[in-house]
Design a protein around this motif. Structure first.
Motif, PDB file in Angstrom:
ATOM      1  N   SER A 135     -13.940   4.585   3.037  1.00 14.89           N
ATOM      2  CA  SER A 135     -13.291   4.535   1.733  1.00 14.89           C
ATOM      3  C   SER A 135     -12.002   4.917   1.960  1.00 14.89           C
ATOM      4  CB  SER A 135     -14.396   5.496   0.863  1.00 14.89           C
ATOM      5  OG  SER A 135     -14.104   6.790   1.440  1.00 14.89           O
ATOM      6  N   GLY A 136     -11.401   5.781   2.390  1.00 17.22           N
ATOM      7  CA  GLY A 136      -9.902   6.363   2.640  1.00 17.22           C
ATOM      8  C   GLY A 136      -9.173   5.328   2.949  1.00 17.22           C
ATOM      9  N   VAL A 137      -9.493   4.784   3.868  1.00 14.42           N
ATOM     10  CA  VAL A 137      -8.682   3.275   4.263  1.00 14.42           C
ATOM     11  C   VAL A 137      -8.327   2.536   3.414  1.00 14.42           C
ATOM     12  CG1 VAL A 137      -8.137   1.623   5.950  1.00 14.42           C
ATOM     13  CG2 VAL A 137      -8.950   3.936   6.777  1.00 14.42           C
ATOM     14  N   ALA A 138      -9.642   1.844   2.966  1.00 14.67           N
ATOM     15  CA  ALA A 138      -9.531   0.676   1.758  1.00 14.67           C
ATOM     16  C   ALA A 138      -8.957   1.168   0.465  1.00 14.67           C
ATOM     17  CB  ALA A 138     -11.036   0.523   1.595  1.00 14.67           C
ATOM     18  N   THR A 139      -9.047   2.363   0.096  1.00 17.42           N
ATOM     19  CA  THR A 139      -8.306   3.038  -1.111  1.00 17.42           C
ATOM     20  C   THR A 139      -6.722   3.117  -0.782  1.00 17.42           C
ATOM     21  OG1 THR A 139     -10.275   4.233  -1.881  1.00 17.42           O
ATOM     22  CG2 THR A 139      -8.166   4.741  -2.753  1.00 17.42           C
ATOM     23  N   SER A 140      -6.456   3.588   0.369  1.00 14.46           N
ATOM     24  CA  SER A 140      -4.986   3.676   0.698  1.00 14.46           C
ATOM     25  C   SER A 140      -4.429   2.201   0.830  1.00 14.46           C
ATOM     26  CB  SER A 140      -4.734   4.435   2.174  1.00 14.46           C
ATOM     27  OG  SER A 140      -5.285   5.803   2.065  1.00 14.46           O
ATOM     28  N   ALA A 141      -4.961   1.465   1.395  1.00 15.33           N
ATOM     29  CA  ALA A 141      -4.511   0.147   1.666  1.00 15.33           C
ATOM     30  C   ALA A 141      -4.052  -0.389   0.058  1.00 15.33           C
ATOM     31  CB  ALA A 141      -5.276  -0.864   2.283  1.00 15.33           C
ATOM     32  N   ALA A 142      -5.088  -0.273  -0.960  1.00 17.03           N
ATOM     33  CA  ALA A 142      -5.168  -0.969  -2.322  1.00 17.03           C
ATOM     34  C   ALA A 142      -3.747  -0.133  -2.875  1.00 17.03           C
ATOM     35  CB  ALA A 142      -6.410  -0.567  -2.858  1.00 17.03           C
ATOM     36  N   LEU A 143      -3.657   1.110  -2.679  1.00 12.88           N
ATOM     37  CA  LEU A 143      -2.491   1.973  -3.448  1.00 12.88           C
ATOM     38  C   LEU A 143      -1.314   1.325  -2.748  1.00 12.88           C
ATOM     39  CD1 LEU A 143      -4.336   5.377  -3.843  1.00 12.88           C
ATOM     40  CD2 LEU A 143      -3.882   3.754  -5.876  1.00 12.88           C
ATOM     41  N   ALA A 144      -1.283   1.381  -1.617  1.00 13.37           N
ATOM     42  CA  ALA A 144      -0.051   1.144  -1.042  1.00 13.37           C
ATOM     43  C   ALA A 144       0.411  -0.437  -1.352  1.00 13.37           C
ATOM     44  CB  ALA A 144       0.143   0.777   0.531  1.00 13.37           C
ATOM     45  N   ALA A 145      -0.505  -1.320  -1.373  1.00 14.56           N
ATOM     46  CA  ALA A 145      -0.188  -2.890  -2.146  1.00 14.56           C
ATOM     47  C   ALA A 145       0.483  -2.789  -3.687  1.00 14.56           C
ATOM     48  CB  ALA A 145      -1.402  -3.728  -1.918  1.00 14.56           C
ATOM     49  N   TYR A 146      -0.483  -1.689  -4.257  1.00 11.44           N
ATOM     50  CA  TYR A 146       0.030  -1.797  -5.671  1.00 11.44           C
ATOM     51  C   TYR A 146       1.514  -1.077  -5.907  1.00 11.44           C
ATOM     52  CZ  TYR A 146       0.133  -0.140 -10.637  1.00 11.44           C
ATOM     53  OH  TYR A 146       0.270  -0.017 -11.934  1.00 11.44           O
ATOM     54  N   SER A 147       1.727   0.003  -4.983  1.00  9.89           N
ATOM     55  CA  SER A 147       3.023   0.402  -5.055  1.00  9.89           C
ATOM     56  C   SER A 147       4.282  -0.415  -4.614  1.00  9.89           C
ATOM     57  CB  SER A 147       3.254   1.798  -4.081  1.00  9.89           C
ATOM     58  OG  SER A 147       4.510   2.401  -3.761  1.00  9.89           O
ATOM     59  N   LEU A 148       3.779  -1.412  -3.723  1.00  6.45           N
ATOM     60  CA  LEU A 148       4.879  -2.179  -3.172  1.00  6.45           C
ATOM     61  C   LEU A 148       5.141  -3.344  -4.270  1.00  6.45           C
ATOM     62  CD1 LEU A 148       3.957  -2.920   0.422  1.00  6.45           C
ATOM     63  CD2 LEU A 148       5.854  -1.592  -0.324  1.00  6.45           C
ATOM     64  N   LEU A 150       5.141  -2.553  -7.419  1.00  7.12           N
ATOM     65  CA  LEU A 150       5.861  -2.050  -8.662  1.00  7.12           C
ATOM     66  C   LEU A 150       7.441  -1.950  -7.838  1.00  7.12           C
ATOM     67  CD1 LEU A 150       3.820   1.004  -9.127  1.00  7.12           C
ATOM     68  CD2 LEU A 150       3.910  -1.136 -10.781  1.00  7.12           C
ATOM     69  N   GLY A 151       7.751  -2.091  -6.777  1.00  5.94           N
ATOM     70  CA  GLY A 151       8.720  -1.916  -6.232  1.00  5.94           C
ATOM     71  C   GLY A 151       9.252  -0.789  -6.079  1.00  5.94           C
ATOM     72  N   GLN A 152       8.393   0.231  -5.921  1.00  3.64           N
ATOM     73  CA  GLN A 152       8.669   1.546  -5.936  1.00  3.64           C
ATOM     74  C   GLN A 152       8.128   2.268  -4.685  1.00  3.64           C
ATOM     75  OE1 GLN A 152      10.669   2.992  -7.828  1.00  3.64           O
ATOM     76  NE2 GLN A 152      10.748   1.562  -9.717  1.00  3.64           N
ATOM     77  N   VAL A 153       8.605   3.343  -3.966  1.00  8.26           N
ATOM     78  CA  VAL A 153       8.098   3.747  -2.958  1.00  8.26           C
ATOM     79  C   VAL A 153       7.805   5.447  -3.081  1.00  8.26           C
ATOM     80  CG1 VAL A 153       8.207   4.338  -0.474  1.00  8.26           C
ATOM     81  CG2 VAL A 153       8.828   1.980  -1.387  1.00  8.26           C
ATOM     82  N   CYS A 154       6.793   5.810  -2.965  1.00  7.83           N
ATOM     83  CA  CYS A 154       6.538   7.333  -3.181  1.00  7.83           C
ATOM     84  C   CYS A 154       6.414   8.085  -1.512  1.00  7.83           C
ATOM     85  CB  CYS A 154       5.166   7.634  -3.929  1.00  7.83           C
ATOM     86  SG  CYS A 154       4.870   9.512  -3.935  1.00  7.83           S
ATOM     87  N   LEU A 155       7.459   8.681  -1.123  1.00  8.44           N
ATOM     88  CA  LEU A 155       7.269   8.870   0.169  1.00  8.44           C
ATOM     89  C   LEU A 155       6.172  10.079   0.549  1.00  8.44           C
ATOM     90  CD1 LEU A 155      11.151   9.851   0.954  1.00  8.44           C
ATOM     91  CD2 LEU A 155       9.804   7.814   1.587  1.00  8.44           C
ATOM     92  N   THR A 156       5.886  10.851  -0.407  1.00  6.44           N
ATOM     93  CA  THR A 156       4.805  11.981  -0.139  1.00  6.44           C
ATOM     94  C   THR A 156       3.314  10.879   0.069  1.00  6.44           C
ATOM     95  OG1 THR A 156       4.701  12.355  -2.566  1.00  6.44           O
ATOM     96  CG2 THR A 156       5.818  14.029  -0.948  1.00  6.44           C
ATOM     97  N   CYS A 157       3.292   9.846  -1.146  1.00  4.24           N
ATOM     98  CA  CYS A 157       2.127   8.965  -0.823  1.00  4.24           C
ATOM     99  C   CYS A 157       2.059   8.314   0.410  1.00  4.24           C
ATOM    100  CB  CYS A 157       2.147   8.097  -2.175  1.00  4.24           C
ATOM    101  SG  CYS A 157       2.366   8.817  -3.707  1.00  4.24           S
ATOM    102  N   TRP A 158       2.876   7.815   0.779  1.00  2.92           N
ATOM    103  CA  TRP A 158       3.068   6.971   2.094  1.00  2.92           C
ATOM    104  C   TRP A 158       2.777   8.017   3.325  1.00  2.92           C
ATOM    105  CZ3 TRP A 158       3.092   1.679   3.087  1.00  2.92           C
ATOM    106  CH2 TRP A 158       3.141   0.942   1.909  1.00  2.92           C
ATOM    107  N   THR A 159       3.067   9.096   3.102  1.00  4.85           N
ATOM    108  CA  THR A 159       2.545   9.925   4.035  1.00  4.85           C
ATOM    109  C   THR A 159       1.198  10.363   3.971  1.00  4.85           C
ATOM    110  OG1 THR A 159       4.900  11.151   3.874  1.00  4.85           O
ATOM    111  CG2 THR A 159       3.245  12.257   5.106  1.00  4.85           C
TER     112      THR A 159
END
Length: 467
Positions: A135-148, A150-159
């Motif tokens: 569940s964590g890997v799937a959710t992280s992949a979805a959130l990372a795709a959504y962030s990209l 938007l054209g925005q990068v949250c460094l703490t989120c990507w960590t």
């Protein structure tokens, strides 16, 4: 045959001597992997708490350390539509859900460690780790795709995504050896039952602080309480103590706590020596006891939210109660020497929008232009700035805009705003100064200071929590 029996015994002894070594190596490897599971999950939890605290500070107008520029901007990600909708729907911000996942990951990992220390197979605990990891890997992949997107990068989120990925890799390494590769139905049911129970308890525990966390970008309540606000209008000579008291009493407990903290920070703020500035458009009276100056960037989401709150505030209070002046601090090094120079050349929308406001500051439609830029900030472009000037200010102003944008006088006026803001050690926008001291950009604080006639030690403030 005695010789054959001796050979078999020797072969068995060799097998016994090598088997413990192989088992020890395997156990050591598994032990390190399982320790890594606990460590990755705990690190995710700590990072989630940190991001939650950063979100609270951002809502008070303080800078986030990971909001570096237009691309690497945590606040822009936290204020994305999906993040706001999810928080409004569930009552807990995305960082809170990250904390809940981390708690479940730690619980599952410790459960699995306990089973292995007791030399139990523990298929249910293994299944719990695998469910949490998936569940964590799937959710992280979805959130990372959504962030990209938007054209925005949250460094703490990507960590966080990276740590969740580590958790997933370690789980995959343990599957098929220490963990069963395919847990049976009974183990899955037990794991799901434990995770659901723990998840519900964790969610209910986080719901209280979650509801106390303002939705990012939401306009703070700055509405005067009833009854008869007009009968107790603010005057420069006699602040409306009764109205201030009623306003403070109308705020919810979390808002009262935040107001108390913001007021304490304002009292402690230094008062730098300020130069005389060239005039800018302002709302209210020049002789008002409360003088507010805000610095904005036209692509800054918090600036748009603050501008709307200030507009609502200005419509409720008498003109003589305060003076509101808006100045500019574009977050682009192409026109702001306080920031690094951008990599690409050509016009930048933040700079063009700021200079266009300077060029049109003599127009009665100036404020309408500013509000419309904020309204369209997510899609604002350089051509659209020119179109808005033509639509709201007039075709004549639009024809002269190009030369005004390149005029040295325009650049000097913008530089004046930037240098003035630098006196307050500005690190992001919006920034607000009240009577020469920087304040947190918390609209209820601005409303309260206006109702108090600018007095931060007004007796009515004694009712606020001290911390």
């Amino acid at each position: 045959d005695p010789e054959e029996q001796m050979a078999r015994s020797t072969k068995g002894a060799r097998a016994q001597n090598t088997s413990p070594a192989r088992s020890s190596a395997l156990n050591t490897s598994a032990a390190w992997s399982m320790a890594g599971l606990v460590g990755a999950a705990a690190a995710c939890g700590g990072l989630a708490v940190f991001q939650w605290m950063e979100l609270l500070l951002a809502n008070l107008g303080q800078e986030s350390f990971c909001s570096i520029d237009e691309v690497f901007n945590c606040i822009a990600v936290w204020e994305a539509p999906m993040a706001k909708q999810w928080q409004a729907l569930t009552g807990v911000p995305v960082a809170g859900w990250g904390l809940l996942w981390a708690l479940l990951a730690v619980l599952s990992s410790l459960w699995a460690v306990s089973d292995r220390l007791q030399r139990a197979d523990g298929p249910a605990s293994a299944a719990a780790v695998q469910i949490v990891a998936s569940s964590g890997v799937a959710t992280s992949a979805a959130l990372a795709a959504y962030s990209l997107s938007l054209g925005q990068v949250c460094l703490t989120c990507w960590t966080t995504y990276a740590l969740v990925g580590v958790y997933g890799v370690l789980t995959w390494r343990l599957s098929g050896t220490t963990f069963p590769s395919r847990p049976k139905g009974s183990a899955l049911r037990s794991a799901v039952g434990v995770l659901m129970a723990a998840g519900i308890v964790g969610y209910l525990a986080l719901l209280g602080p979650g509801r106390s966390t303002p939705v990012p970008g939401a306009t703070e309540e700055v509405t005067l309480p009833e009854p008869e606000p007009a009968a107790e209008a603010v005057s420069s000579s006699a602040p409306a103590e009764g109205l201030l008291g009623r306003y403070l009493a109308s705020l919810a407990p979390p808002a009262r706590r935040m107001l108390g903290q913001a007021l304490a920070a304002y009292r402690a703020a230094p008062e730098p020596a300020l130069p005389d500035l060239s005039p800018r458009p302002f709302r209210g009276a020049d002789s008002a006891p409360v003088r507010i100056v805000d610095f904005s960037d036209m692509k800054c989401p918090h600036c748009a939210t603050l501008a709307e709150s200030l507009h609502r505030l200005a419509t409720q209070l008498p003109e003589r109660s305060f003076r509101l002046e808006s100045r500019l601090f574009p977050l682009n090094g192409a026109c702001n020497p306080a920031l690094p120079a951008p990599g690409r050349k050509g016009p930048h929308v933040r700079c063009v929008a700021a200079k266009a406001l300077i060029c049109t500051q003599g127009s009665p439609k100036h404020e309408s232009l500013r509000r419309q830029m904020f309204h369209e900030q997510s899609s604002l472009t350089v051509p659209r700035v020119h179109e808005l000037v033509a639509e709201l200010i007039g075709t004549q102003a639009a024809r002269g805009l190009a030369s005004c944008l390149d005029d040295e006088k325009t650049a000097l006026q913008l530089r004046e705003d930037i240098d003035y803001a630098a006196r307050f050690d500005i690190r992001g926008t919006p920034m607000v100064v009240v009577n020469g001291r920087r304040v947190l950009t918390y609209p209820p604080l601005l409303m309260a200071l206006i109702l108090a006639g600018g007095d931060p030690n007004h007796p009515a403030f004694a009712t606020l929590p001290s911390s």
